[in-house]
Design a protein around this motif. Structure first.
Motif, mmCIF file in Angstrom:
data_model
loop_
_atom_site.group_PDB
_atom_site.id
_atom_site.type_symbol
_atom_site.label_atom_id
_atom_site.label_comp_id
_atom_site.label_asym_id
_atom_site.label_seq_id
_atom_site.Cartn_x
_atom_site.Cartn_y
_atom_site.Cartn_z
ATOM 1 N N ARG A 1 -6.337 3.626 -3.832
ATOM 2 C CA ARG A 1 -5.252 3.476 -2.869
ATOM 3 C C ARG A 1 -4.327 2.364 -3.315
ATOM 4 O O ARG A 1 -4.616 1.625 -4.262
ATOM 5 C CB ARG A 1 -5.799 3.195 -1.470
ATOM 6 C CG ARG A 1 -6.594 1.909 -1.330
ATOM 7 C CD ARG A 1 -7.052 1.713 0.097
ATOM 8 N NE ARG A 1 -7.801 0.484 0.284
ATOM 9 C CZ ARG A 1 -8.165 0.013 1.471
ATOM 10 N NH1 ARG A 1 -7.824 0.668 2.566
ATOM 11 N NH2 ARG A 1 -8.849 -1.117 1.570
ATOM 12 N N VAL A 2 -3.208 2.257 -2.620
ATOM 13 C CA VAL A 2 -2.174 1.281 -2.956
ATOM 14 C C VAL A 2 -1.899 0.415 -1.747
ATOM 15 O O VAL A 2 -1.862 0.902 -0.609
ATOM 16 C CB VAL A 2 -0.871 1.989 -3.397
ATOM 17 C CG1 VAL A 2 0.284 1.001 -3.513
ATOM 18 C CG2 VAL A 2 -1.067 2.715 -4.723
ATOM 19 N N GLY A 3 -1.731 -0.885 -1.976
ATOM 20 C CA GLY A 3 -1.316 -1.796 -0.920
ATOM 21 C C GLY A 3 0.077 -2.321 -1.210
ATOM 22 O O GLY A 3 0.409 -2.629 -2.353
ATOM 23 N N LEU A 4 0.919 -2.397 -0.198
ATOM 24 C CA LEU A 4 2.288 -2.877 -0.344
ATOM 25 C C LEU A 4 2.524 -4.035 0.614
ATOM 26 O O LEU A 4 2.084 -3.993 1.772
ATOM 27 C CB LEU A 4 3.298 -1.764 -0.051
ATOM 28 C CG LEU A 4 3.293 -0.564 -0.998
ATOM 29 C CD1 LEU A 4 4.191 0.539 -0.457
ATOM 30 C CD2 LEU A 4 3.750 -0.985 -2.385
ATOM 31 N N GLY A 5 3.204 -5.077 0.146
ATOM 32 C CA GLY A 5 3.516 -6.223 0.989
ATOM 33 C C GLY A 5 4.851 -6.825 0.597
ATOM 34 O O GLY A 5 5.333 -6.633 -0.520
ATOM 35 N N ALA A 6 5.453 -7.576 1.508
ATOM 36 C CA ALA A 6 6.798 -8.108 1.295
ATOM 37 C C ALA A 6 6.785 -9.397 0.497
ATOM 38 O O ALA A 6 5.876 -10.218 0.615
ATOM 39 C CB ALA A 6 7.492 -8.336 2.630
ATOM 40 N N ARG B 1 6.125 -10.522 -9.204
ATOM 41 C CA ARG B 1 5.264 -9.690 -8.373
ATOM 42 C C ARG B 1 3.855 -10.263 -8.318
ATOM 43 O O ARG B 1 3.216 -10.298 -7.276
ATOM 44 C CB ARG B 1 5.247 -8.252 -8.907
ATOM 45 C CG ARG B 1 6.506 -7.468 -8.596
ATOM 46 C CD ARG B 1 6.245 -5.978 -8.683
ATOM 47 N NE ARG B 1 5.854 -5.578 -10.014
ATOM 48 C CZ ARG B 1 6.696 -5.204 -10.958
ATOM 49 N NH1 ARG B 1 7.987 -5.196 -10.707
ATOM 50 N NH2 ARG B 1 6.270 -4.834 -12.145
ATOM 51 N N LEU B 2 3.347 -10.711 -9.483
ATOM 52 C CA LEU B 2 2.008 -11.281 -9.518
ATOM 53 C C LEU B 2 1.942 -12.579 -8.713
ATOM 54 O O LEU B 2 0.977 -12.836 -7.996
ATOM 55 C CB LEU B 2 1.576 -11.538 -10.958
ATOM 56 C CG LEU B 2 1.272 -10.288 -11.795
ATOM 57 C CD1 LEU B 2 0.986 -10.684 -13.229
ATOM 58 C CD2 LEU B 2 0.087 -9.541 -11.214
ATOM 59 N N THR C 1 2.790 -5.060 -5.162
ATOM 60 C CA THR C 1 2.058 -3.808 -5.159
ATOM 61 C C THR C 1 0.622 -4.037 -5.606
ATOM 62 O O THR C 1 0.379 -4.661 -6.628
ATOM 63 C CB THR C 1 2.733 -2.788 -6.103
ATOM 64 O OG1 THR C 1 4.115 -2.679 -5.746
ATOM 65 C CG2 THR C 1 2.087 -1.422 -5.987
ATOM 66 N N VAL C 2 -0.307 -3.538 -4.825
ATOM 67 C CA VAL C 2 -1.729 -3.682 -5.120
ATOM 68 C C VAL C 2 -2.277 -2.317 -5.538
ATOM 69 O O VAL C 2 -2.216 -1.366 -4.772
ATOM 70 C CB VAL C 2 -2.493 -4.192 -3.881
ATOM 71 C CG1 VAL C 2 -3.978 -4.341 -4.201
ATOM 72 C CG2 VAL C 2 -1.910 -5.493 -3.389
ATOM 73 N N PHE D 1 12.430 -0.821 -6.492
ATOM 74 C CA PHE D 1 11.600 -0.905 -5.285
ATOM 75 C C PHE D 1 10.514 -1.966 -5.432
ATOM 76 O O PHE D 1 10.309 -2.803 -4.544
ATOM 77 C CB PHE D 1 10.945 0.452 -5.017
ATOM 78 C CG PHE D 1 9.995 0.467 -3.846
ATOM 79 C CD1 PHE D 1 10.442 0.755 -2.567
ATOM 80 C CD2 PHE D 1 8.639 0.200 -4.022
ATOM 81 C CE1 PHE D 1 9.567 0.758 -1.479
ATOM 82 C CE2 PHE D 1 7.756 0.202 -2.947
ATOM 83 C CZ PHE D 1 8.228 0.486 -1.676
ATOM 84 N N MET D 2 9.841 -1.976 -6.579
ATOM 85 C CA MET D 2 8.635 -2.789 -6.726
ATOM 86 C C MET D 2 8.904 -4.287 -6.802
ATOM 87 O O MET D 2 8.011 -5.087 -6.519
ATOM 88 C CB MET D 2 7.837 -2.323 -7.950
ATOM 89 C CG MET D 2 7.241 -0.936 -7.765
ATOM 90 S SD MET D 2 6.342 -0.365 -9.224
ATOM 91 C CE MET D 2 4.938 -1.491 -9.186
ATOM 92 N N HIS D 3 10.119 -4.683 -7.202
ATOM 93 C CA HIS D 3 10.342 -6.128 -7.206
ATOM 94 C C HIS D 3 10.732 -6.648 -5.828
ATOM 95 O O HIS D 3 10.864 -7.858 -5.633
ATOM 96 C CB HIS D 3 11.356 -6.537 -8.285
ATOM 97 C CG HIS D 3 12.787 -6.298 -7.954
ATOM 98 N ND1 HIS D 3 13.576 -5.431 -8.672
ATOM 99 C CD2 HIS D 3 13.599 -6.826 -7.010
ATOM 100 C CE1 HIS D 3 14.797 -5.430 -8.176
ATOM 101 N NE2 HIS D 3 14.838 -6.257 -7.173
#
Length: 325
Positions: free
Chosen positions: A267-272, A308-309, A236-237, A230-232
């Motif tokens: 909290r967590v931030g998610l972006g494409a 991701r970074l 993920t923030v 999922f994470m790649h």
């Protein structure tokens, strides 16, 4: 998309970045979607829980979720007959657990029950069932079983046991992988899709294609672990907010460069990712899956973390902390 981290009294949840998942759907290429029965509290407003964990390579979930999603995806179990009778097995687990909980050291003895019954292999069908039944009983009774909670655990455990063939070695037609639906996780009101290429894989030796969604009997029901599969796909923030990072923490902590980090709790931030970043990440991930060697896994994991970074760098800045690849 920002979502607050949720806390849980369950010991398994401690130490994870835990977020609420509102809904899980299967989405076909044409845009149609369906709510698979038994997945993520189907028909309820409670949804389920997701742990974001870069130390987990694939998608993982509690036993109830894995058997439900694999069945909904049309997977074919390799196991045609269980090596034990479901009713008898669940009764043995519950009886041994009740006896353990009445001992002078209940937690330690209860933790030994599954090993005593099914051996040290925690991935065996018996061990998966045992851990799932114990976890369900604990969640239902708070560690103090009553005749009512034991009876309910017997019924739920027997039903779950009958679905065990869908827990492991579930096969797909390799020629039809591209036709399988995306698994879409609704988090914070946004949908995050995981395509079949990330949850199904071809075994390099048998050349069979399998579901890569791993069952974890020790997870509470309705729980998912969103690992690298999922994470790649989505950067993920991790934002601690006003909470203090543990002194021994080796996580990567990011906040929004525009000052939109949390002002209270974590909290967590998610972006494409961009299409190019996603394609590169998918290729590296598949190389790691195919090799099944520790060196290649380390290389793929490190490369994916860097991607991701890189993807997050335009929107985020790195706080003081140790980067763990």
């Amino acid at each position: 998309t920002w979502v607050d981290v949720v806390s849980s009294a369950d010991a398994t949840s401690q130490g994870y970045w835990s977020i609420p998942i509102r809904q899980i759907q299967l989405q076909q290429g044409g845009g149609s979607s369906s709510n698979p029965a038994g997945v993520c509290g189907t028909g309820s407003s409670t949804g389920c829980t997701g742990f974001l964990d870069s130390g987990t390579s694939q998608l993982s979930a509690s036993l109830d979720q894995v058997v439900a999603i694999n069945a909904a995806l049309g997977g074919v179990p390799s196991i045609k007959q269980l090596p034990f009778d479901c009713g008898t097995a669940v009764q043995q687990i519950l009886t041994a657990t009740e006896q353990a909980l009445s001992s002078s050291n209940p937690s330690q003895v209860a933790n030994q029950v599954c090993g005593d019954l099914y051996g040290a292999d925690t991935s065996s069908l018996g061990a998966l069932l045992c851990n799932a039944v114990q976890t369900q009983l604990s969640a239902d009774s708070g560690g103090s079983p009553t005749p009512t909670t034991v009876s309910r655990a017997q019924q739920q455990g027997t039903t779950l046991c009958q679905q065990l063939p869908y827990a492991t070695k579930v096969t797909f037609d390799c020629n039809a992988i591209t036709q399988l639906p995306d698994i879409s996780f609704n988090i914070g009101g946004s949908n995050f899709a995981v395509p079949a290429q990330q949850y199904a894989y071809r075994d390099p030796q048998s050349l069979q294609c399998y579901s890569g969604i791993a069952a974890m009997g020790s997870l509470p029901p309705n729980t998912w672990v969103l690992g690298d599969a999922f994470m790649h796909l989505y950067y993920t923030v991790f934002d601690f907010g006003n909470a203090t990072a543990p002194a021994d923490s080796q996580e990567t902590f990011l906040v929004n460069a525009g000052g939109q980090g949390s002002s209270s709790g974590p909290r967590v931030g998610l972006g494409a990712l961009t299409p190019a970043e996603r394609a590169a990440a998918a290729e590296l991930y598949q190389q790691g899956l195919a090799s099944k060697s520790s060196d290649a896994w380390s290389l793929a994991s490190a490369a994916l973390s860097v991607l991701r970074l890189m993807a997050a760098s335009a929107a985020c800045v790195l706080l003081d902390g140790t980067v763990e690849l």
